[in-house]
Design a protein around this motif. Sequence first.
Motif, PDB file in Angstrom:
ATOM      1  N   ALA A   1     -10.389   8.570 -10.755  1.00 46.24           N
ATOM      2  CA  ALA A   1      -9.613  10.014 -10.596  1.00 46.24           C
ATOM      3  C   ALA A   1      -8.644  10.291 -10.715  1.00 46.24           C
ATOM      4  CB  ALA A   1     -10.346  11.046  -9.501  1.00 46.24           C
ATOM      5  N   TRP A   2      -7.801   8.952  -9.980  1.00 45.29           N
ATOM      6  CA  TRP A   2      -6.321   9.680  -9.355  1.00 45.29           C
ATOM      7  C   TRP A   2      -5.290   9.250 -11.232  1.00 45.29           C
ATOM      8  CZ3 TRP A   2      -3.594   5.210 -10.678  1.00 45.29           C
ATOM      9  CH2 TRP A   2      -3.806   4.148 -10.383  1.00 45.29           C
ATOM     10  N   TRP A   3      -6.412   8.281 -11.968  1.00 42.06           N
ATOM     11  CA  TRP A   3      -5.219   7.617 -13.323  1.00 42.06           C
ATOM     12  C   TRP A   3      -6.205   9.299 -14.225  1.00 42.06           C
ATOM     13  CZ3 TRP A   3      -2.486   6.578 -16.073  1.00 42.06           C
ATOM     14  CH2 TRP A   3      -2.344   6.248 -17.391  1.00 42.06           C
ATOM     15  N   LEU A   4      -7.060   9.611 -13.738  1.00 43.95           N
ATOM     16  CA  LEU A   4      -7.463  10.779 -14.825  1.00 43.95           C
ATOM     17  C   LEU A   4      -6.670  11.692 -14.710  1.00 43.95           C
ATOM     18  CD1 LEU A   4     -11.303  10.152 -14.856  1.00 43.95           C
ATOM     19  CD2 LEU A   4      -9.870   9.093 -16.861  1.00 43.95           C
ATOM     20  N   ASN A   5      -6.372  11.962 -13.379  1.00 51.18           N
ATOM     21  CA  ASN A   5      -5.149  12.719 -13.443  1.00 51.18           C
ATOM     22  C   ASN A   5      -4.443  12.346 -14.055  1.00 51.18           C
ATOM     23  OD1 ASN A   5      -7.277  13.936 -11.741  1.00 51.18           O
ATOM     24  ND2 ASN A   5      -6.772  13.452  -9.979  1.00 51.18           N
ATOM     25  N   LEU A   6      -3.313  11.227 -13.670  1.00 45.28           N
ATOM     26  CA  LEU A   6      -2.105  10.671 -14.276  1.00 45.28           C
ATOM     27  C   LEU A   6      -1.979  11.053 -15.798  1.00 45.28           C
ATOM     28  CD1 LEU A   6      -1.363   8.184 -11.628  1.00 45.28           C
ATOM     29  CD2 LEU A   6       0.172  10.594 -12.335  1.00 45.28           C
TER      30      LEU A   6
ATOM     31  N   MET B   1       0.570  -0.989  -0.014  1.00 41.65           N
ATOM     32  CA  MET B   1      -0.041  -0.407  -0.593  1.00 41.65           C
ATOM     33  C   MET B   1       1.342   1.134  -0.695  1.00 41.65           C
ATOM     34  SD  MET B   1      -3.083  -1.587   0.155  1.00 41.65           S
ATOM     35  CE  MET B   1      -3.907   0.094  -0.144  1.00 41.65           C
ATOM     36  N   LEU B   2       0.158   2.323  -1.080  1.00 43.67           N
ATOM     37  CA  LEU B   2       1.133   3.470  -0.743  1.00 43.67           C
ATOM     38  C   LEU B   2       0.290   4.677  -1.333  1.00 43.67           C
ATOM     39  CD1 LEU B   2       0.802   4.116  -3.873  1.00 43.67           C
ATOM     40  CD2 LEU B   2       2.848   2.893  -5.039  1.00 43.67           C
ATOM     41  N   ARG B   3       0.952   6.002  -0.999  1.00 40.40           N
ATOM     42  CA  ARG B   3       0.258   7.077  -1.168  1.00 40.40           C
ATOM     43  C   ARG B   3       0.490   8.175  -2.805  1.00 40.40           C
ATOM     44  NH1 ARG B   3      -1.403  10.856   2.863  1.00 40.40           N
ATOM     45  NH2 ARG B   3      -0.155  12.123   1.894  1.00 40.40           N
ATOM     46  N   LEU B   4      -0.859   8.310  -3.248  1.00 37.29           N
ATOM     47  CA  LEU B   4       0.089   8.422  -4.384  1.00 37.29           C
ATOM     48  C   LEU B   4      -0.275  10.216  -4.487  1.00 37.29           C
ATOM     49  CD1 LEU B   4       0.785   8.324  -7.055  1.00 37.29           C
ATOM     50  CD2 LEU B   4      -1.655   7.920  -8.293  1.00 37.29           C
ATOM     51  N   HIS B   5       0.343  10.870  -5.065  1.00 42.45           N
ATOM     52  CA  HIS B   5      -0.163  12.654  -4.893  1.00 42.45           C
ATOM     53  C   HIS B   5       0.242  13.190  -6.078  1.00 42.45           C
ATOM     54  CE1 HIS B   5       1.562  12.687  -0.225  1.00 42.45           C
ATOM     55  NE2 HIS B   5       2.265  11.829  -0.869  1.00 42.45           N
ATOM     56  N   THR B   6      -0.957  13.446  -6.658  1.00 44.15           N
ATOM     57  CA  THR B   6      -1.832  13.463  -8.442  1.00 44.15           C
ATOM     58  C   THR B   6      -1.686  15.065  -8.219  1.00 44.15           C
ATOM     59  OG1 THR B   6      -3.358  12.858  -8.281  1.00 44.15           O
ATOM     60  CG2 THR B   6      -1.638  11.276  -9.228  1.00 44.15           C
ATOM     61  N   VAL B   7      -2.373  15.799  -9.414  1.00 46.02           N
ATOM     62  CA  VAL B   7      -2.610  16.767  -9.609  1.00 46.02           C
ATOM     63  C   VAL B   7      -3.553  16.682  -9.983  1.00 46.02           C
ATOM     64  CG1 VAL B   7      -2.492  19.284 -10.450  1.00 46.02           C
ATOM     65  CG2 VAL B   7      -0.308  18.237  -9.351  1.00 46.02           C
TER      66      VAL B   7
ATOM     67  N   VAL C   1       7.914  10.255  -9.230  1.00 46.37           N
ATOM     68  CA  VAL C   1       7.919   8.596 -10.690  1.00 46.37           C
ATOM     69  C   VAL C   1       6.602   9.983 -11.585  1.00 46.37           C
ATOM     70  CG1 VAL C   1       7.412   7.662  -9.079  1.00 46.37           C
ATOM     71  CG2 VAL C   1       5.294   8.541  -9.591  1.00 46.37           C
ATOM     72  N   ARG C   2       6.984   9.219 -12.982  1.00 44.70           N
ATOM     73  CA  ARG C   2       6.302   9.843 -13.934  1.00 44.70           C
ATOM     74  C   ARG C   2       5.899   8.473 -13.880  1.00 44.70           C
ATOM     75  NH1 ARG C   2       6.173  13.297 -17.295  1.00 44.70           N
ATOM     76  NH2 ARG C   2       5.464  13.038 -19.692  1.00 44.70           N
ATOM     77  N   ALA C   3       4.493   8.393 -14.363  1.00 42.71           N
ATOM     78  CA  ALA C   3       3.732   7.346 -15.200  1.00 42.71           C
ATOM     79  C   ALA C   3       2.973   7.222 -16.512  1.00 42.71           C
ATOM     80  CB  ALA C   3       1.824   8.318 -14.465  1.00 42.71           C
TER      81      ALA C   3
ATOM     82  N   PRO D   1      -3.967  19.524  -5.390  1.00 41.42           N
ATOM     83  CA  PRO D   1      -3.076  18.051  -5.248  1.00 41.42           C
ATOM     84  C   PRO D   1      -4.537  17.258  -4.687  1.00 41.42           C
ATOM     85  CG  PRO D   1      -1.822  20.310  -3.707  1.00 41.42           C
ATOM     86  CD  PRO D   1      -3.443  20.784  -4.659  1.00 41.42           C
ATOM     87  N   ARG D   2      -3.940  16.184  -5.403  1.00 41.48           N
ATOM     88  CA  ARG D   2      -4.621  14.915  -4.728  1.00 41.48           C
ATOM     89  C   ARG D   2      -3.834  13.963  -4.430  1.00 41.48           C
ATOM     90  NH1 ARG D   2      -8.815  18.460  -4.508  1.00 41.48           N
ATOM     91  NH2 ARG D   2     -10.149  19.110  -6.422  1.00 41.48           N
TER      92      ARG D   2
END
Length: 157
Positions: free
Chosen positions: A88-93, A47-53, A110-112, A60-61
């Motif tokens: 939503a996190w994937w749409l943000n990435l 389990m990790l925490r992903l920080h996106t825009v 990281v870069r997705a 920030p999300r």
Amino acid sequence: MSETASTHPRVPPRWFIRTAWVVHRGLYAITGGRFGLARPRPGKYGMLRLHTVGRRSGKPRVAILAYFEDGPNVILMAMNGWAEPHPAWWLNLRAHPEASVDMPGGSRRVRAREAQGVERERLWAGWDAYEDGTSMDDYATLRAKRTPVIVLEPVAG
């Protein structure tokens, strides 16, 4: 077995999944990060925490997600609790591929990108090592669209 397997695994109702996400984030916040992140191990994904825009808001999300590692890369599955829409996190990435992750042992930039072809199939099959019982192919039958496999590649700096 293919992603069009005929077995439909049981998953909790949507309200339960959403509540579990909120509780998980809350426990992480209340414990100052002492609870909520974990390294992958046989039979259990990490389990990790992903920080996106945010793709529309620019704000920030943060999402807590399951992962495993493939060499220096972090592998995610954009499955939204097996619900139909992409998370939503994937749409943000997709809109802003630069991100960061908090993992046990530290954070990294990281870069997705979405895995394709043979790489996607290999990484998709890799999830089965972290799931006891039901295969990912069986879970995939819950969605009409193909579940994206996301590769987070380290960014220098």
